[in-house]
Scaffold this motif. Structure first.
Motif, short mmCIF file in Angstrom:
data_model
loop_
_atom_site.label_atom_id
_atom_site.label_comp_id
_atom_site.label_asym_id
_atom_site.label_seq_id
_atom_site.Cartn_x
_atom_site.Cartn_y
_atom_site.Cartn_z
N UNK A 50 40.83 31.49 55.21
CA UNK A 50 39.91 30.92 54.24
C UNK A 50 39.69 31.85 53.05
N UNK B 240 41.56 31.27 49.83
CA UNK B 240 41.06 30.30 48.84
C UNK B 240 40.33 31.02 47.71
N UNK B 241 39.49 31.98 48.09
CA UNK B 241 38.78 32.76 47.08
C UNK B 241 39.79 33.54 46.25
N UNK C 271 41.80 31.28 43.89
CA UNK C 271 40.96 30.89 42.75
C UNK C 271 40.84 32.07 41.78
N UNK D 289 31.77 39.17 56.67
CA UNK D 289 31.09 38.67 55.48
C UNK D 289 32.07 37.81 54.67
N UNK D 290 31.55 36.71 54.16
CA UNK D 290 32.38 35.84 53.33
C UNK D 290 32.77 36.52 52.03
N UNK D 291 33.89 36.11 51.47
CA UNK D 291 34.37 36.70 50.21
C UNK D 291 34.46 35.60 49.18
N UNK D 292 33.86 35.87 48.00
CA UNK D 292 33.82 34.85 46.95
C UNK D 292 34.87 35.15 45.89
N UNK D 293 35.17 34.10 45.13
CA UNK D 293 36.09 34.23 43.99
C UNK D 293 35.59 35.30 43.03
N UNK D 294 34.27 35.26 42.76
CA UNK D 294 33.68 36.18 41.80
C UNK D 294 33.92 37.64 42.20
N UNK D 295 33.76 37.90 43.50
CA UNK D 295 33.93 39.28 44.00
C UNK D 295 35.37 39.74 43.82
N UNK E 149 39.09 22.62 45.56
CA UNK E 149 38.07 23.67 45.58
C UNK E 149 38.57 24.93 46.27
N UNK E 150 38.00 26.05 45.84
CA UNK E 150 38.38 27.33 46.43
C UNK E 150 37.49 27.70 47.59
N UNK E 151 36.95 28.93 47.55
CA UNK E 151 36.18 29.46 48.67
C UNK E 151 34.92 28.63 48.92
N UNK E 152 34.52 28.51 50.19
CA UNK E 152 33.30 27.77 50.47
C UNK E 152 32.04 28.50 50.00
N UNK E 153 32.13 29.82 49.90
CA UNK E 153 30.97 30.58 49.44
C UNK E 153 31.08 30.91 47.96
N UNK E 154 29.94 31.11 47.31
CA UNK E 154 29.94 31.47 45.90
C UNK E 154 28.71 32.33 45.62
N UNK E 155 28.66 32.89 44.41
CA UNK E 155 27.61 33.87 44.11
C UNK E 155 26.48 33.31 43.25
#
Lengths: 365, 257, 230
Positions: free
Chosen positions: A267, A270-271, A274, A346-352, C62-68
């Motif tokens: 998963x 995906x981040x 993106x 911990x989840x990893x976001x696109x922004x990170x 869509x990308x990651x399920x989590x976002x900031x």
């Protein structure tokens, strides 16, 4: 067998529900299970659906029993599977070892949760190493790491087929996010997509119909002398190597001489994908690599992708489990520094990922 | 001159002749227990659909003992493997064969829960009071005062408990359709009768069946033939009552009938 | 409004129906042919009784399920406000519950660390009792645009005009009116699909829910109009 999915169907559901549908569509006949979060709804949906399609279920007394009963079901000639997570995955490594030694084509769905120990019931990628290389053997298994509900469905069908084709224990490695989140998925009948389901055969129990005149079979996992074990294992390893060439999968996109190669699985990819698109549209020279089979690991493909990159960033919700697979693959093949964006549990976001990537890109810029 | 080897010794048809003489130590009880099983399989005519599962410990030496499909599993895990096979293919006759360590210690939860669920399987358990294959350590069934590798001064029940009473426990937790008995390799006809009833119970689709056999281990007991039989008959029976504990449809007992 | 990618956070107390808001939003988007992800109760803010639903809606994959950062942030209690501060950015649509009555709160200690797995029963939550509170508006220094910050006394509206149980559907209507993330018609359809069985059995409940959705929509539409005309 009753047709599970009459017509292709776009649905919105949780990943655990997708697993139950996928197992049905793949022709799975029996599930053995024991409750552990976050995979419970696989059992919930399976037990609701299974009787309608004449499939079986047994809730056992623990994960050891669920795992070994799965092996019994497969040996008796039924497509059988099991699902677990975290500490349950630890216990399941015992029956998985037996599956490796006896070449039992059982299928496991793993929904990773936080670790070590009980930790969280939520999410992680900390069972990467365990799922690929757990047990007291050489990791003779096949592990698919999925990133979306559609992949859970597609690779579940592939997992059953390849398990029975190559006869190694086979895994669909998901996680708590994929288990619990809802997103769209297209459910289909494999036959309508031209996918032929692999047949089954009995390892135990001669059926007068099927196996008349066949020799009695004795399966063991105990050997008396070193050489006897060695020869058996080397045959398995040769078979596994042969399988590896045919099943290894990955995704790779971007520049062949990137300033930064982004690597992730499951998963998290995906981040990372993106982030890759974001960076690319911002004019950066980047590339993206994702192993889809973690075992076998796409070593040659990663070497090609990384051969001329200036640096790598490996992102994972674990502390270096994918990173060590990447390093092993690239040893001696690149001088590029390999950074880890490591967030155990911990989840990893696109922004990170974008933030980290830009920092690294500034270094070579 | 005619040699004894020129004649095939009498053995059950469901024995695998290619693996005889077997691998158990001289004086071991396993061969007798498995003879009873082999004869019963012959008499019931079920070799074709029988699946024999054996555990770790000396029972694993039986992995190719019988001329029926067999699987040797992990320590304590034979019960779930045959449960899985039976659930997936109910026409199979499945047997889980194990020692006291596999059944009462490392696999106790599987024995208890499969009995509770009334799985249609047959569990045969050889009780020789020691972990024999690993060198004679204390087992759940070691007698008070008995010296073993891990109780060099004798088993102290205050520190390590009393011998596990398996059939009594299984009888207490199973439904009335179960069959539960304890025999001894020193009374072959009775033991064979128990094994037969156990398998008949599974054949009839009634429920769980369980037979414990008191069994000798001269190697780890460090006994000669006379001492072995004496320990089996005189010492072990002080703790382990012989007889049927549950026959389908009847209340539990415990006396030799 | 035709934003490409919506990131939505709804947070509140157990029993407020937060997850249902998320589920209906995602289901409605899916039915309208959009890409959607709904993920319940994840993130560092999620502790004890605070329930968080994260939803993403977009036209493309869509990308990651989590976002900031959230495009729409909907905290429905004092505690939820505190725990979702990190999601605020300058152009967030901030929709808060402005009733003077606090929702009953379950203490972290009561709930236990893994209790999010089992939804706290509403009755259990209500049994803890309500107490007066200040409205759960954002701190003054968060830098939100005034017309993107809207309070709605949904609990009071629900109690006075409808039924307490449709509190969350009023909020849902408010979210649509404030942000335009989905049309009212899309969400009506999604809601009826999501609550299908329940509403088919009880036509009165169906009407109640539809009215609640409209009421939330109308309240915010009116508030925005007043704000604009001032």
């Amino acid at each position: 067998m009753t047709n599970v999915i009459e017509a292709e169907q776009r649905s919105f559901m949780t990943g655990n529900e997708v697993v139950a549908w996928a197992a049905l569509a793949a022709g799975a006949e029996f599930m053995y299970g024991y409750p552990i979060t976050p995979q419970n709804e696989i059992m919930h949906y399976w037990t609701r659906l299974a009787p309608k399609f004449k499939r079986g279920f047994l809730q056992t007394e623990d994960e050891l029993s669920a795992g070994f009963a799965t092996l019994g079901g497969v040996m008796a000639g039924r497509k059988s599977f099991c699902a677990t997570a975290g500490p349950g995955n630890v216990l399941m490594q015992e029956p998985i070892s037996m599956a490796e030694m006896m070449r039992i084509p059982a299928v496991w769905f793993i929904q990773q949760r936080g670790g070590p120990s009980t930790a969280t019931v939520i999410y992680s990628q900390q069972e990467t190493r365990l799922t690929c290389l757990g047990g007291n053997g050489e990791g003779n298994r096949l592990v698919y790491s999925t990133a979306s509900h559609q992949e859970v469905f597609d690779y579940a069908i592939k997992a059953f087929n390849n398990a029975w084709n190559y006869r190694f224990p086979t895994f669909v490695l998901g996680d708590g996010y994929q288990a619990k989140m809802r997103e769209a998925v297209t459910l289909y009948d494999p036959a309508q997509r031209g996918i032929e389901l692999h047949g089954t055969s009995r390892m135990l129990g001669r059926s007068s119909k099927q196996l008349d005149g066949q020799q009695v079979r004795h399966y063991r996992n105990t050997f008396n002398i070193e050489e006897e074990l060695y020869e058996t294992l080397m045959q398995h390893i040769a078979d596994w190597d042969h399988m590896a060439e045919e099943v290894v999968e990955w995704a790779w996109e971007g520049d062949e001489e990137p300033d930064l190669l982004l690597v992730a699985h499951g998963v998290v990819s995906r981040a990372v994908y993106a982030a890759y698109e974001h960076l690319k549209s911002a004019g950066y020279n980047v590339a993206y690599f994702r192993p889809i089979t973690l075992r076998p690991f796409p070593v040659a493909a990663l070497q090609r992708a990384a051969g001329r990159c200036r640096q790598l960033l490996v992102a994972e919700s674990a502390y270096g489990q994918l990173l060590s697979l990447v390093r092993d693959s690239l040893y001696g093949k690149t001088c590029a520094p390999i950074e880890g964006l490591l967030r155990p549990g911990l989840g990893i976001t696109e922004e990170l990922v974008v933030e980290w990537a830009q920092r690294l890109l500034a270094r070579v810029g | 001159m005619e040699r004894i080897h020129d004649h095939d010794p009498a053995m059950p048809a469901s024995w695998n002749r290619a693996t005889k003489p077997h691998r158990f130590c001289p004086g071991c009880g396993h061969g007798i227990f498995l003879k009873a099983l082999g004869e019963v399989i012959d008499e019931l005519g079920i070799a074709e659909r029988t699946v024999f599962g054996c555990d770790i410990g000396c029972s694993l030496l039986a992995w190719d003992f019988l001329n029926v499909d067999s699987v040797q599993t992990h320590h304590g895990r034979t019960v779930p493997v045959v449960v899985g096979a039976k659930r997936a293919n109910p026409e199979l006759i499945v047997i889980a064969y194990m020692g006291d360590g596999g059944g009462y210690a490392i696999g106790a939860q599987h024995l208890v829960n499969s009995a509770m669920r009334n799985e249609k399987i047959t569990v045969l358990l050889a009780n020789n009071t020691v972990y024999a294959m690993t060198g004679g350590q204390m087992a759940p069934t070691t007698l008070p005062g008995q010296t073993t590798g891990t109780t060099p001064y004798g088993r102290d029940p205050d520190a390590t408990g009393q011998p596990t009473l398996g059939p009594e426990m299984v009888a207490a937790i199973t439904s009335n359709s179960a069959y539960v008995a304890r025999g001894s390799v020193s009374n072959y006809p009775r033991l064979k009768q128990y094994v037969r009833q156990a398998l008949e119970n599974q054949l009839a689709g009634r429920g769980f069946s369980f037979v414990e056999a008191l069994s000798g281990c001269p190697t780890n007991w460090h006994t000669n033939a006379k001492q072995t039989w004496s320990y089996l008959d005189d010492e072990m029976t002080k703790y382990f009552t012989l007889g049927e504990f549950k026959t389908p449809g009847q209340a539990e007992g415990g006396e030799d009938k | 409004m035709n934003k490409k990618h919506w990131r939505i956070v709804v947070a509140g107390e157990g029993g407020q129906g937060v997850q249902l808001i998320g589920e209906i939003l995602a289901e409605s988007a899916f039915r309208a042919g959009k890409e959607a992800i709904y993920i319940p109760n994840f993130g560092v803010e999620q502790r004890g009784g605070v329930s968080i639903a994260m939803v993403q809606i977009a036209e493309q994959a869509l990308g990651a399920p989590k976002f900031e950062k959230a495009d729409i942030l909907v905290p429905l209690s004092e505690r939820a406000v505190e725990r979702t501060l990190a999601y605020i950015k300058r152009d967030t649509f901030y929709i808060y519950e402005a009733s003077a009555i606090a929702p009953p709160q379950l203490l972290d200690a009561t709930v236990g660390i893994q209790a999010w797995e089992t939804v706290a029963p509403e009755a259990f939550s209500l049994a803890v009792g309500s107490k007066p509170q200040a409205p759960s508006r954002p701190p003054a220094d968060m830098g939100l645009m005034p017309d993107r910050t809207i309070g709605i006394p949904a609990a009071e509206i629900a109690r006075a005009e409808l039924k307490p149980r449709v509190f969350n559907i009023i909020i849902l209507g408010a979210i649509l009116a404030a942000s335009g993330v989905l049309s009212l018609a899309m969400v009506q359809e999604g809601m009826l699909a999501k609550l299908g069985d329940k509403l088919r059995r009880d036509p009165e409940l169906k009407q109640l829910n539809l009215r609640a959705l409209d009421r939330g929509w109308a309240y915010v539409t009116e508030a925005v109009r007043r704000e604009t005309n001032r």
